[in-house]
Structures are given as structure tokens and as C-alpha cells.
Design a protein around this motif. Sequence first.
Motif, PDB file in Angstrom:
ATOM      1  N   ASP A 148      58.468  63.032  62.091  1.00  0.00           N
ATOM      2  CA  ASP A 148      58.685  61.716  62.685  1.00  0.00           C
ATOM      3  C   ASP A 148      57.622  60.747  62.179  1.00  0.00           C
ATOM      4  O   ASP A 148      56.420  61.026  62.281  1.00  0.00           O
ATOM      5  N   LEU A 149      58.067  59.626  61.645  1.00  0.00           N
ATOM      6  CA  LEU A 149      57.163  58.585  61.176  1.00  0.00           C
ATOM      7  C   LEU A 149      57.474  57.280  61.894  1.00  0.00           C
ATOM      8  O   LEU A 149      58.629  56.996  62.211  1.00  0.00           O
ATOM      9  N   VAL A 150      56.442  56.477  62.130  1.00  0.00           N
ATOM     10  CA  VAL A 150      56.624  55.106  62.578  1.00  0.00           C
ATOM     11  C   VAL A 150      56.702  54.242  61.320  1.00  0.00           C
ATOM     12  O   VAL A 150      55.909  54.412  60.398  1.00  0.00           O
ATOM     13  N   ILE A 151      57.663  53.345  61.275  1.00  0.00           N
ATOM     14  CA  ILE A 151      57.885  52.532  60.076  1.00  0.00           C
ATOM     15  C   ILE A 151      57.395  51.109  60.301  1.00  0.00           C
ATOM     16  O   ILE A 151      57.647  50.508  61.348  1.00  0.00           O
ATOM     17  N   SER A 152      56.677  50.580  59.304  1.00  0.00           N
ATOM     18  CA  SER A 152      56.223  49.190  59.354  1.00  0.00           C
ATOM     19  C   SER A 152      56.455  48.533  58.001  1.00  0.00           C
ATOM     20  O   SER A 152      56.217  49.151  56.958  1.00  0.00           O
ATOM     21  N   GLU A 153      56.902  47.290  58.022  1.00  0.00           N
ATOM     22  CA  GLU A 153      57.087  46.526  56.792  1.00  0.00           C
ATOM     23  C   GLU A 153      55.985  45.491  56.596  1.00  0.00           C
ATOM     24  O   GLU A 153      56.024  44.711  55.658  1.00  0.00           O
ATOM     25  N   ASP A 154      54.982  45.484  57.492  1.00  0.00           N
ATOM     26  CA  ASP A 154      53.916  44.482  57.414  1.00  0.00           C
ATOM     27  C   ASP A 154      52.622  45.084  57.940  1.00  0.00           C
ATOM     28  O   ASP A 154      52.465  45.315  59.140  1.00  0.00           O
TER      29      ASP A 154
END
Length: 217
Positions: free
Chosen positions: A132-138
Motif C-alpha cells: 500500500d502506497l500513498v500517492i502524491s502529485e505535488d
Amino acid sequence: MREVHQHLSEIVSAIVPEARIEKYRLPNDTGIDLFLMNEDYPTGRLPYEAAMKLMEQPFYWAFCWASGAVLAQYIMANPELVQGKRVVDFGCGSGVVAIAASKAGASEVVACDIDPLAILATRENARINDVDLVISEDFDQIEGHIDIIIVADVLYDRDNLPWLDRFSARADDVLVADSRVKNFDYPPYKQVAQVDACTLPDLDESLEFRDVRIYRA
């Protein structure tokens, strides 16, 4: 429902004919699987229009770059670096280093990349590795304390070098893997490892770009 990797295959083949996305097991002891460009992808000259499209949106996420593979293996060989910690993988690409950190026991891993296709690839690669990963685009939108930032293959552009200061200011610990910057001299970063490796699939890069070094601040 169409598989994400099939969608990614369609994207790459629309620009690079006969290219596709296939599942690989990394040739090291990490046990990590990734969806990457096919090993026999076309290497001839592209038509001008296709080349321009590829320059606008390079498929960085479709390769496991040498530095990423080395950093992933280093983390899994030294799990105490991330165990129980909140980790941010900056410029995650395929997600290989983020996946390694999760498998090594990190309490939370934030995979960050500005490329929406890299985000898609990272999600899919996390799924097939059952992490499980937390995704961030910034990066600037990531809140809260960061124990360690892990970074691979982002210093190919010298304009990215100022990020080194931002990383060390933002987190307690930083690991950077790179094969592009020679005569690396950026205190407080110190070299902690050096490994010969190649990108997957193999790009037949020169020996200097197979010389991967890991730096820690």
C-alpha cells in the motif's frame, strides 16, 4: 475492466510502434515485480512527430533505471533505514524504491511524481507487489513530519540540484542514488555505497552511467 498495464501499453505503442508493457521480476534479491517496457522494444529512429511527443512526455516510468534498482536493493538490505518510518519517494517513476521501502517495513510510504502516467504505473506496480502506497502529485502538498526522503535518478537535469537542499531541510534523513553527477560535492551528503548496475530493460548505457552511487544526508 481493462487492466492498467494494458492501458499503459496502448499509450506507449501509440508513439513507439511494437512497444508494449510487460511484467518483469527484478534480477536482484528484492523479489519486486514491475510492469516495464518490453525488452525487445524498437530502438530505431522515430518519425519526427513521434519523437516530439516522446520528448514532451518521456516514458521514464516504463524503465527501472539503474539507480532506482540499486537504491531499492540497498533499502531492502538495510531495512533499519525505513522500518517504522514515514517515507517519501520523490520522483517515484515506476515506484520501485517506494515499493522496496514498503516491503522493508516502513510505516507509511508516500510515492510522489508530477507525471500522471508514472502515478498510474506506480499504483499498478504497488498492486502486483501487494503493498500500500500513498500517492502524491505535488511534493509541496505533503504535510506532516517526514522521517526519510528517498530519491533515485532525478539529478540527470542539473536544474534539479537545488532540490538536494530542500530534501535535507524537509526530512530527518535523505538517501539519493545517482549515476549522472560526477565529482558529487554537496554537503551534508556523503557517499555510502557504490554499485555497478544497468537499467531494465537494458539501454546499453555507457559504463559511466552504470556506476551508481548512493549519498546520505
